[in-house]
Design a protein around this motif. Structure first.
Motif, PDB file in Angstrom:
ATOM      1  N   CYS A 112       0.777  -1.239   0.000  1.00  0.00           N
ATOM      2  CA  CYS A 112       0.000   0.000   0.000  1.00  0.00           C
ATOM      3  C   CYS A 112       0.808   1.288   0.000  1.00  0.00           C
ATOM      4  N   GLY A 113       2.089   1.235   0.317  1.00  0.00           N
ATOM      5  CA  GLY A 113       2.876   2.468   0.297  1.00  0.00           C
ATOM      6  C   GLY A 113       2.231   3.554   1.133  1.00  0.00           C
ATOM      7  N   ASP A 114       1.983   4.707   0.523  1.00  0.00           N
ATOM      8  CA  ASP A 114       1.403   5.829   1.253  1.00  0.00           C
ATOM      9  C   ASP A 114      -0.114   5.756   1.360  1.00  0.00           C
ATOM     10  N   GLY A 115      -0.738   4.726   0.793  1.00  0.00           N
ATOM     11  CA  GLY A 115      -2.163   4.499   0.986  1.00  0.00           C
ATOM     12  C   GLY A 115      -3.102   5.074  -0.052  1.00  0.00           C
TER      13      GLY A 115
ATOM     14  N   SER B 203      -0.884  -3.331   3.686  1.00  0.00           N
ATOM     15  CA  SER B 203       0.389  -3.812   4.228  1.00  0.00           C
ATOM     16  C   SER B 203       1.510  -3.284   3.350  1.00  0.00           C
ATOM     17  N   ASP B 204       2.668  -3.132   3.959  1.00  0.00           N
ATOM     18  CA  ASP B 204       3.832  -2.655   3.226  1.00  0.00           C
ATOM     19  C   ASP B 204       5.075  -2.942   4.052  1.00  0.00           C
ATOM     20  N   LEU B 205       6.202  -3.091   3.378  1.00  0.00           N
ATOM     21  CA  LEU B 205       7.485  -3.252   4.062  1.00  0.00           C
ATOM     22  C   LEU B 205       7.934  -1.971   4.748  1.00  0.00           C
ATOM     23  N   ASP B 206       7.586  -0.845   4.142  1.00  0.00           N
ATOM     24  CA  ASP B 206       8.088   0.460   4.571  1.00  0.00           C
ATOM     25  C   ASP B 206       7.210   1.066   5.666  1.00  0.00           C
ATOM     26  N   GLY B 207       7.693   1.000   6.901  1.00  0.00           N
ATOM     27  CA  GLY B 207       6.950   1.560   8.020  1.00  0.00           C
ATOM     28  C   GLY B 207       6.733   3.058   7.904  1.00  0.00           C
ATOM     29  N   ALA B 208       7.713   3.778   7.324  1.00  0.00           N
ATOM     30  CA  ALA B 208       7.565   5.225   7.157  1.00  0.00           C
ATOM     31  C   ALA B 208       6.422   5.534   6.191  1.00  0.00           C
ATOM     32  N   ALA B 209       6.281   4.742   5.148  1.00  0.00           N
ATOM     33  CA  ALA B 209       5.167   4.953   4.210  1.00  0.00           C
ATOM     34  C   ALA B 209       3.841   4.689   4.902  1.00  0.00           C
ATOM     35  N   LEU B 210       3.791   3.654   5.737  1.00  0.00           N
ATOM     36  CA  LEU B 210       2.548   3.337   6.441  1.00  0.00           C
ATOM     37  C   LEU B 210       2.108   4.477   7.354  1.00  0.00           C
TER      38      LEU B 210
END
Length: 124
Positions: free
Chosen positions: A39-42, A61-68
């Protein structure tokens, strides 16, 4: 994010208008659960909210917590690798799957990760 970072990570965020169009083509019903596994930035999560889908029925869901951290509030989020998740086991069943997967050249993915992904995909 620099162009080099985009190429290395495959992070190319979906414009809001395109996310809305893709979601409209998926025709989610009011009781459908929606998942964007990368989802990246959603963008797709926001489009689902704007289409009237209840936040508790929207998952990302995404690997990048900052993007979430930039995803819309109220939706269900999980920091995880797509290839480590089982929709029926880890997140429940979904009627609608939308998203824009990362586009990374295979040679940029570490050999161990490539082998893990191949094995996961082979499992079906």
């Amino acid at each position: 994010m620099s162009r080099t970072e985009q190429l290395e990570t495959g992070r190319f965020y979906t414009p809001p208008g395109l996310a809305a169009l893709v979601l409209a083509l998926a025709e989610p019903g009011p009781d459908d659960r929606i998942w964007d596994p990368t989802c990246g930035d959603g963008a797709f999560l926001r489009a689902a909210l704007e289409a009237g889908v209840a936040p508790e029925r929207i998952w990302g869901s995404d690997l990048d917590g900052a993007a979430l951290e930039t995803a819309p509030p109220g939706v269900q989020l999980r920091q995880a690798d797509l290839f480590d998740l089982e929709p029926g086991r880890d997140l429940g069943p979904f009627e609608v799957l939308v998203g824009n997967p990362p586009f990374v050249r295979p040679e940029r993915i570490p050999a161990g990760d490539r082998a893990r992904i191949r094995a996961r995909v082979a499992e079906g």
